[in-house]
Scaffold this motif. Structure first.
Motif, short mmCIF file in Angstrom:
data_model
loop_
_atom_site.label_atom_id
_atom_site.label_comp_id
_atom_site.label_asym_id
_atom_site.label_seq_id
_atom_site.Cartn_x
_atom_site.Cartn_y
_atom_site.Cartn_z
N ALA A 82 0.87 -1.21 -0.04
CA ALA A 82 -0.08 -0.10 -0.02
C ALA A 82 0.98 1.43 -0.02
O ALA A 82 1.75 1.30 0.61
N ALA A 83 0.26 2.34 -0.74
CA ALA A 83 1.13 3.52 -0.69
C ALA A 83 1.43 3.93 0.74
O ALA A 83 0.72 3.76 1.50
N GLY A 84 2.60 4.58 0.76
CA GLY A 84 3.34 4.91 2.09
C GLY A 84 4.05 4.22 2.91
O GLY A 84 4.65 4.41 3.97
N THR A 85 4.30 2.70 2.31
CA THR A 85 5.19 1.71 2.62
C THR A 85 6.39 1.63 1.91
O THR A 85 6.39 1.34 0.69
N PRO A 86 7.58 1.62 2.16
CA PRO A 86 8.88 1.56 1.56
C PRO A 86 8.85 0.39 0.98
O PRO A 86 8.59 -0.79 1.69
N THR A 522 -1.20 2.31 -10.50
CA THR A 522 -0.94 3.46 -9.78
C THR A 522 0.36 3.67 -10.01
O THR A 522 1.26 2.84 -9.51
N GLU A 523 1.02 5.00 -10.17
CA GLU A 523 2.32 5.04 -10.12
C GLU A 523 2.59 5.44 -8.51
O GLU A 523 2.03 5.98 -7.67
N VAL A 524 3.76 4.80 -8.63
CA VAL A 524 4.41 4.73 -6.96
C VAL A 524 5.40 5.84 -6.76
O VAL A 524 6.41 6.22 -7.56
N ALA A 525 4.99 6.58 -5.64
CA ALA A 525 5.99 7.69 -5.39
C ALA A 525 7.31 7.46 -5.01
O ALA A 525 7.54 6.44 -4.38
#
Length: 683
Positions: A82-86, A522-525
Motif C-alpha cells: 500500500a502507498a506510504g510503505t517503503p 497506480t504510479e508509486v511515489a
C-alpha cells in the motif's frame, strides 16, 4: 496427471524362517504405490527392483529418491503493498557494486550455484581497459556470492578474451545473451559486437564464449555467428529453440549504420547443432526482408526492421516461438509467427501489422510541429489545410512531406519489449518502451502495454486508461526516453507491476507502477521506492534469495543538463535496491531440460493456478530487450493469499511434454524434466 510422492525409509526385515525361498523377504512388506519390494534384499526400491532405496527423509518421485515436498510457508491473510510503505532500500555498496557502471544488464547463473549473477556493460564498441584504471573499463562480470554481495570475476573468467592481439585490452561487447549451447549444464554466452568501425574494434567480431561449468569462458570455434564477411550491428540477441530439437538457436536482430546514407540491415536466425556449430537459416525459414526502398514494403513491415532490441516468446500458445524485433526510427516493429509443419519444419510468417505490434494505428501527422512549419511555408501542399500553427520557431527543417505522412513514419522508437501474463488470462502480453517527443504529436507511438487477445493480436487500451501515463513535470515540451522496462511482481500479490527505465532526456527517471487490479495501475511515489535519474537498463531477480524480487538499474549520461530536472549523476554507476516489502506468499521454479529439451529449458512455459481462480504464465528467457538484457532462469510467482499452487510445465521439446505438480508457497523448487520437483536449499 500430477506427480505423486511416496514417503519411504530403508526397510530392514528379520529373516522370516528357514529355507531359501527369497520371496519370503517381501511377504510382509507393503511398499505402496510407486515402489517395489525386491525379493533379493526385502527393501522397497523406487520404481522397479532395479531402482534406488531411499534414505532417511527421502521419498520416491518416479524412479528416483527425492526430498519430500515441504509444508507451505504462508500467510493466508497476506495483503498487497500500500502507498506510504517503503518497498526498496539501496544496497549498492553493501552488495559490492560500487564502481560498476553501465546501462546494459543481464542476469545469468554462470557457475550453476543457483544464485543470480550479473553481467554489466557500458555500451559502445570500445576495447575494454580491464584493470588498467584509466577510466576505460567497459564490462563487468559479477558473481553473486552466497556469503553476501557480488565479486568482480571479469578478468579471471576470461569472458573478455579477444580473438586477436588487443595489446592487453579486453574484447569490446555491444550486447549479450546467455544460454547452454552444448547442453553440458552451464550457461555459455553470445557476446554481440557492432563492427561498422573495425578500426575501433580492432577486427574483433561477435563471439560465442564457452563456459567450463565453473564460470570460466573460452572462445568458441569460428562460426557464421561472427558475421566475418559482413558489417554487423546487432541490437538484440535471443537464444531460442525455434524448431524444438533440443538445441539452442540464436536470433540476432540488426540495426544499421551510416555511410553517405543510413544502411539498414537484415535480421538473422542461426540454427545450433548442440555442439557449437551454427547454420544461417534466415532465408530457409522465411525471415528475409527487403531493403528500405519501397514505401509499400515499409508500411507493411516487409522491409528490414532497424531493430533496437529482440524478443522470442510463444505468444499464440501453440508451442512454437514467435520472433520480435522492436525497431528504432519510427520504423514498424516486426513480429514473426512461428508455424510448425507436420514433419517438424518451422517457418515464420510476418504478422507485424495485422497483430497490432508494428505500430498503434494512429496516423495523425498534422500536429507534428515540424509538419506545421512545413505547412506554414507551403499552405497549398496536400493535407496542410488541416495543420495547425506551430509552437516552435521554424528555423530547422525536420519534415519530409512525402514520407512523413506514411504509416511507417508514424510509429515509435521502440527499445525493450518485455513479456508477461499481465492480465492473468494464461497468455503473454507485451510491454514496449518508446522514445517519444512532444513535438512529434499524437501519431508518434508512446510506451504501451499490449494486451494479448489470444489470437496473435494485441489490444492497446492506452496508458491513460490503465494509469501508466508518465509525469511530464507540468512541462509542455517534454521527451520520454523509455528504452528499457521490466514486468515483475514486487509485492507478491499475484499481479505483475511495471518498472520503466526513462532516460537520456531532462526530467526522465525510473517509473514504478503498482498493479492494483487487472489492468489498473497506480504510479508509486519515489519516496516509496527510490528516485533514480536517467534510468537506463534494468534487471530483477531474487538476488538475496529471500522470496521477493530485488532490482538493479543502470544509468545513462547522455544529454546531461545541469540546469534541467533529473540531471545525470557524476558517473554511470549502477544501483542495487533490495526489496523490503513484507515477503508475502511466493513460489519459485528453476527448470532443467531432459531428453529432447535444451538443458536451460529456454522457451518452457510454466502455468501457475491458485485456489482463488488466478492463473499466471511465464516463459524461461533466453535474452531480450535493448542491446541485450536477460531475466533469471528461476521463475518467480507471487501467490497473493494462496498457500499452494498447481504448477504445470510445458517443456519446449518436439512433443511439448507437460508435467504437473502441486507445490506449496514459500519455497524454491528445482524441476528436472521427467523427475519430481525438488525443494532447493540456498547454498
Amino acid at each position: 496427471m500430477p506427480l505423486r510422492f511416496l514417503v519411504l525409509g530403508s526397510v530392514a526385515l528379520a529373516f522370516l524362517g528357514c529355507g531359501d525361498d527369497s520371496a519370503d523377504l517381501c511377504a510382509l512388506v507393503d511398499c505402496g504405490e510407486g515402489a517395489t519390494c525386491s525379493p533379493d534384499d526385502g527393501m522397497c526400491h523406487c520404481g522397479d527392483v532395479a531402482g534406488p532405496v531411499c534414505g532417511e527423509g527421502e521419498v520416491c518421485g518416479g524412479s528416483a529418491c527425492v526430498l519430500p515436498i515441504p509444508e507451505p510457508v504462508c500467510d493466508p491473510a497476506a495483503t498487497p503493498w500500500a502507498a506510504g510503505t517503503p518497498a526498496f532500500r539501496e544496497v549498492t555498496g553493501e552488495w559490492g557494486l560500487s564502481g560498476v557502471e553501465g546501462t546494459r544488464l543481464n542476469v545469468a547463473d554462470i557457475d550453476g550455484d543457483g544464485w543470480a549473477d550479473l553481467f554489466v556493460r557500458r555500451g559502445a564498441a570500445n576495447l575494454d581497459a580491464l584493470d588498467t584504471g584509466d577510466g576505460a573499463r567497459r564490462s563487468w562480470l559479477l558473481r553473486n556470492d552466497p556469503a553476501g554481495g557480488f565479486t568482480d570475476v571479469t578478468i579471471a573468467s576470461g569472458i573478455l578474451t579477444p580473438r586477436g592481439d588487443l595489446g592487453g585490452k579486453g574484447r569490446p561487447v555491444s550486447g549479450a545473451a546467455f544460454g547452454d549451447i552444448d547442453n553440458d549444464g552451464d550457461m555459455d554466452a553470445f557476446l554481440a559486437l557492432n563492427t561498422d568501425d573495425r578500426a575501433i574494434t580492432m577486427d574483433e567480431r561477435s563471439e560465442i564464449m564457452v563456459n567450463d561449468g565453473s564460470g570460466n569462458f573460452t572462445l568458441g570455434p569460428l562460426s557464421v555467428v561472427r558475421s566475418p564477411d559482413l558489417i554487423s550491428v546487432p541490437a538484440g540477441e535471443s537464444f531460442v529453440d525455434y524448431d524444438r530439437d533440443g538445441n539452442l538457436d540464436l536470433f540476432v536482430a540488426q540495426n544499421g549504420f551510416a555511410t553517405i546514407s543510413t544502411v539498414i540491415l537484415q535480421d538473422y536466425l542461426y540454427r545450433g547443432d548442440g555442439a557449437g556449430g551454427w547454420t544461417d537459416v534466415t532465408e530457409a525459414v522465411g525471415l528475409i526482408t527487403e531493403e528500405w526502398s519501397s514505401i509499400a514494403a515499409l508500411n507493411e513491415a516487409r522491409a528490414h526492421s532497424r531493430a533496437w532490441g529482440s524478443l522470442a516468446r510463444d505468444l499464440d500458445g501453440d508451442g512454437t516461438t514467435e520472433l520480435l524485433a522492436p525497431s528504432y526510427g519510427r520504423a514498424p516493429n516486426h513480429l514473426w509467427q512461428g508455424v510448425r509443419a507436420a514433419d517438424g519444419t518451422v517457418t515464420f510468417v510476418n504478422r507485424s501489422v495485422e497483430s497490432g505490434y508494428a505500430f498503434d494505428g494512429d496516423t495523425t501527422w498534422e500536429d507534428n510541429q515540424f509538419a506545421m512549419c512545413f505547412c506554414q511555408s507551403n499552405p497549398g501542399a496536400e493535407g496542410c489545410d488541416a495543420a495547425g500553427s506551430p509552437a516552435i520557431a521554424c528555423t530547422t527543417e525536420n519534415w519530409d512531406h512525402d514520407t512523413g505522412r506514411e504509416p511507417f513514419r508514424l510509429g515509435g522508437n521502440s527499445g525493450c519489449t518485455s513479456a508477461g501474463d499481465v492480465d492473468g488470462d494464461g497468455d503473454l502480453d507485451l510491454m514496449t518502451g518508446e522514445i517519444r517527443h512532444w513535438w512529434a504529436g499524437a501519431g508518434s507511438d508512446g510506451s504501451n502495454l499490449l494486451v494479448n487477445t489470444g489470437e496473435l493480436s494485441f489490444d492497446r487500451p492506452g496508458d491513460a486508461a490503465m494509469g501508466l501515463e508518465a509525469d511530464h513535470l507540468g512541462s509542455a515540451s517534454w521527451d520520454e526516453g523509455h528504452m528499457t522496462n521490466v514486468l515483475f511482481d514486487f509485492d507478491n500479490d499475484g499481479l505483475l507491476d511495471v518498472y520503466v527505465g526513462a532516460s537520456d532526456y531532462p526530467g526522465n527517471r525510473g517509473l514504478l507502477y503498482h498493479h492494483d487490479s487487472p489492468l489498473a495501475f497506480t504510479e508509486v511515489a519515489t519516496a516509496d521506492f527510490f528516485e533514480h535519474n536517467r534510468s537506463h537498463g534494468v534487471v530483477v531477480a531474487d538476488f538475496d534469495r529471500d522470496g521477493d524480487l530485488d532490482i538493479i538499474v543502470g544509468h545513462s549520461r547522455s544529454r546531461c543538463d545541469a540546469a534541467a530536472p533529473n540531471d545525470c549523476y557524476e558517473t554511470a554507476q549502477i544501483r542495487a535496491f533490495e526489496n523490503v516489502t513484507p515477503t508475502g506468499n511466493w513460489l519459485q521454479v528453476r527448470l532443467e531440460g531432459g531428453e529432447g529439451t535444451n538443458r536451460n529449458a529456454i522457451g518452457a512455459q510454466v502455468t501457475v493456478r491458485t485456489s482463488d481462480g488466478r492463473t499466471q504464465v511465464a516463459e524461461v528467457d533466453g535474452g531480450h530487450g535493448h542491446y541485450g538484457s536477460q531475466s533469471d532462469l528461476t521463475l518467480h510467482f507471487g501467490l497473493g493469499t494462496a498457500c499452494d499452487a498447481e504448477v504445470t510445465v510445458r517443456w519446449p521439446n518436439a512433443e511439448l511434454t507437460t508435467e504437473t505438480a502441486s507445490l506449496p508457497a514459500g519455497h524454491r523448487f528445482a524441476w528436472t524434466q521427467g523427475e519430481a520437483p525438488q525443494p532447493s536449499v540456498a547454498e
